[in-house]
Enzyme design. Structure first.
Site, PDB file in Angstrom:
ATOM      1  N   THR A  76     -13.892  34.488  35.412  1.00  0.00           N
ATOM      2  CA  THR A  76     -13.524  35.863  35.108  1.00  0.00           C
ATOM      3  C   THR A  76     -13.210  36.749  36.751  1.00  0.00           C
ATOM      4  O   THR A  76     -12.151  37.426  36.898  1.00  0.00           O
ATOM      5  CB  THR A  76     -14.370  36.677  34.557  1.00  0.00           C
ATOM      6  OG1 THR A  76     -14.476  36.038  33.073  1.00  0.00           O
ATOM      7  CG2 THR A  76     -14.096  37.962  34.284  1.00  0.00           C
ATOM      8  N   GLN A 185      -9.544  25.731  31.359  1.00  0.00           N
ATOM      9  CA  GLN A 185      -9.539  24.895  30.321  1.00  0.00           C
ATOM     10  C   GLN A 185      -8.607  23.713  30.788  1.00  0.00           C
ATOM     11  O   GLN A 185      -8.920  22.631  30.188  1.00  0.00           O
ATOM     12  CB  GLN A 185      -9.162  25.475  29.031  1.00  0.00           C
ATOM     13  CG  GLN A 185     -10.186  26.486  28.319  1.00  0.00           C
ATOM     14  CD  GLN A 185     -11.435  25.962  28.269  1.00  0.00           C
ATOM     15  OE1 GLN A 185     -11.635  24.691  27.688  1.00  0.00           O
ATOM     16  NE2 GLN A 185     -12.275  26.861  27.998  1.00  0.00           N
ATOM     17  N   SER A 205     -13.350  26.943  36.986  1.00  0.00           N
ATOM     18  CA  SER A 205     -14.815  27.519  36.681  1.00  0.00           C
ATOM     19  C   SER A 205     -15.496  26.207  36.634  1.00  0.00           C
ATOM     20  O   SER A 205     -15.362  25.112  36.059  1.00  0.00           O
ATOM     21  CB  SER A 205     -14.941  28.194  35.473  1.00  0.00           C
ATOM     22  OG  SER A 205     -16.327  28.645  35.087  1.00  0.00           O
ATOM     23  N   HIS A 207     -18.701  25.922  35.061  1.00  0.00           N
ATOM     24  CA  HIS A 207     -19.419  25.353  33.757  1.00  0.00           C
ATOM     25  C   HIS A 207     -18.931  24.817  32.748  1.00  0.00           C
ATOM     26  O   HIS A 207     -19.246  24.337  31.536  1.00  0.00           O
ATOM     27  CB  HIS A 207     -20.367  26.963  33.272  1.00  0.00           C
ATOM     28  CG  HIS A 207     -19.431  27.641  32.527  1.00  0.00           C
ATOM     29  ND1 HIS A 207     -19.806  27.810  31.221  1.00  0.00           N
ATOM     30  CD2 HIS A 207     -18.743  28.587  33.113  1.00  0.00           C
ATOM     31  CE1 HIS A 207     -19.053  28.774  30.873  1.00  0.00           C
ATOM     32  NE2 HIS A 207     -18.189  29.497  31.881  1.00  0.00           N
ATOM     33  N   THR A 247     -23.380  37.657  49.447  1.00  0.00           N
ATOM     34  CA  THR A 247     -23.830  36.394  50.069  1.00  0.00           C
ATOM     35  C   THR A 247     -23.690  35.220  49.032  1.00  0.00           C
ATOM     36  O   THR A 247     -23.856  35.385  47.547  1.00  0.00           O
ATOM     37  CB  THR A 247     -25.549  36.396  49.958  1.00  0.00           C
ATOM     38  OG1 THR A 247     -25.545  37.569  50.877  1.00  0.00           O
ATOM     39  CG2 THR A 247     -26.288  35.305  50.732  1.00  0.00           C
ATOM     40  N   CYS A 332     -16.509  34.017  25.009  1.00  0.00           N
ATOM     41  CA  CYS A 332     -16.517  35.325  25.695  1.00  0.00           C
ATOM     42  C   CYS A 332     -16.114  36.427  24.903  1.00  0.00           C
ATOM     43  O   CYS A 332     -16.324  37.697  25.219  1.00  0.00           O
ATOM     44  CB  CYS A 332     -15.480  34.910  27.178  1.00  0.00           C
ATOM     45  SG  CYS A 332     -15.897  33.772  28.152  1.00  0.00           S
TER      46      CYS A 332
END
Length: 390
Positions: A76, A185, A205, A207, A247, A332
């Site tokens: 995102t 995806q 992404s 995950h 960081t 989501c």
């Protein structure tokens, strides 16, 4: 006795692969701040750069240049950086039009609504039946266009959109138009490289590929960097080449790199396995008379199915009681009570969309998992109370 868990919701998130766990455990021992100039800090910096190279390689980049791949806290955030960072870069203000699709992930759709609130024109291209209307997209390029942002694979239907054709047309029309692809995806599910699809910016992404949650990445074409056609979405200490301050999450980034490396090495075999499972599932569903929402071109891991007058939430609860995890759509937006825009854009009625499940596979799933799901669906269809059509 506890029943075994059958996890078929891999588009929502995936379990960590052993290689990611190992890389993260090793990174835990390196506590330095990657921006520090002493040895401990530089050791942490070296771990990030190793992971950067691993993710870049999985994207098909031979060598990663400074700023070409930045890490974020999520897909995102990566998409927000791509969209807002390019639209609000001063050299980009040669037009007010942004082009996207009518079935984007909420991370992109909500950004588009903010752009509209700020006075920009957003054109949403139809994706009925899971087919991107490329002619409509090319026609929309007739006006000066700041940005074209389109997903590669729809997260609810598995439809693959021909972004390469639209992006190439955008570049041919006006080289100043920036092209962004949400490939969350599609990453390691369908073959592509940023240059191969004419993308200036690509979101991925961790995950979704058996890496940790809380880590994303954004590919940025070097020409965009050279011409300063992107500005930071988050400001601060100037980490990640000045484009994403804060960081870095060294532990998560290392897990991302390891997962990307493994996924890239096994992609062909994994996709073949998922395709075989998908075909087995769809064959069983056809025998049961269950409607499969099948796009013409699709990714190997997602199946959208519509139940015969049974609310998806009712079936989800039934399956969950049997230890089977699937979804009714995007995780989501699972707290949103509105009907899925992606399913409506696909062409389903509100009633059909409310009766639709998403099954999303991984290379870890087996034929036994698919058969158990189908057996449970059959039992549920036979026993659950049907809802009345309005």
């Amino acid at each position: 006795m506890n029943q075994p868990l059958i996890y078929l919701d891999n588009s929502a998130t995936t379990p960590l692969c052993p290689e990611a766990v190992k890389a993260m455990e090793e990174a835990m021992a390196c506590f330095g701040n990657p921006s520090s100039l002493h040895k401990v800090g530089q050791d942490a910096h070296a771990l990030i750069e190793r992971a950067r190279g691993q993710v870049a390689a999985a994207l098909g980049l031979r060598a990663v240049r400074p700023g070409e791949l930045i890490f974020t806290a999520s897909g995102t955030e990566a998409s927000a950086t791509a969209i807002f960072g390019t639209v609000y870069a001063k050299p980009r203000r040669f037009g007010r039009r942004v082009i996207t699709t009518d079935s984007e992930h909420p991370s992109v759709e909500m950004a588009m609504r903010r752009l509209e609130a700020d006075g920009l024109e957003v054109v949403r291209i139809p994706t009925r039946g899971g087919l991107l209307d490329t002619e409509a997209a090319i026609a929309a390029l007739s006006e000066p266009t700041l940005l074209v942002s389109m997903m590669m694979v729809n997260n609810e239907t598995g439809a693959r959109f021909d972004v390469a054709r639209v992006f190439a047309a955008a570049k041919a029309k006006d080289s100043r138009t920036v092209t962004h692809c949400d490939a969350v995806q599609g990453f390691l599910k369908v073959p592509f490289t940023p240059s191969g699809i004419s993308a200036d910016l690509v979101t991925v992404s961790a995950h979704k590929i058996h890496g940790p949650k809380g880590v994303g990445a954004l590919y940025i074409h070097t020409e965009i960097l050279k011409t300063k056609r992107i500005v930071p979405y988050m400001t601060g200490g100037g980490q990640e080449f000045g484009l994403r301050s804060g960081t870095e999450n060294v532990i998560g980034i290392c897990g991302f790199g390891a997962a990307a490396s493994v996924g890239f090495a096994t992609r062909a075999a994994d996709c073949a396995h998922m395709t075989a499972l998908r075909e087995r599932l769809e064959s069983r569903l056809a025998e049961m008379g269950v409607q499969v929402n099948r796009p013409a071109v699709r990714a190997p891991h997602i199946v959208s199915l519509t139940l015969p007058d049974i609310k998806s939430q009712t079936m989800l609860n039934f399956l969950s009681g049997k230890g089977i995890c699937v979804s009714s759509g995007s995780a989501c937006s699972s707290h949103d009570t509105h009907t899925s825009p992606s399913l409506l854009a696909f062409g389903l009625s509100t009633h059909e969309a409310d009766c639709t499940l998403r099954v999303s596979l991984s290379a870890r799933n087996t034929e036994a998992d698919v058969d158990a799901l189908c057996d449970a669906l059959g039992e549920g269809i036979a026993t659950l109370v049907r809802i009345r059509r309005k």
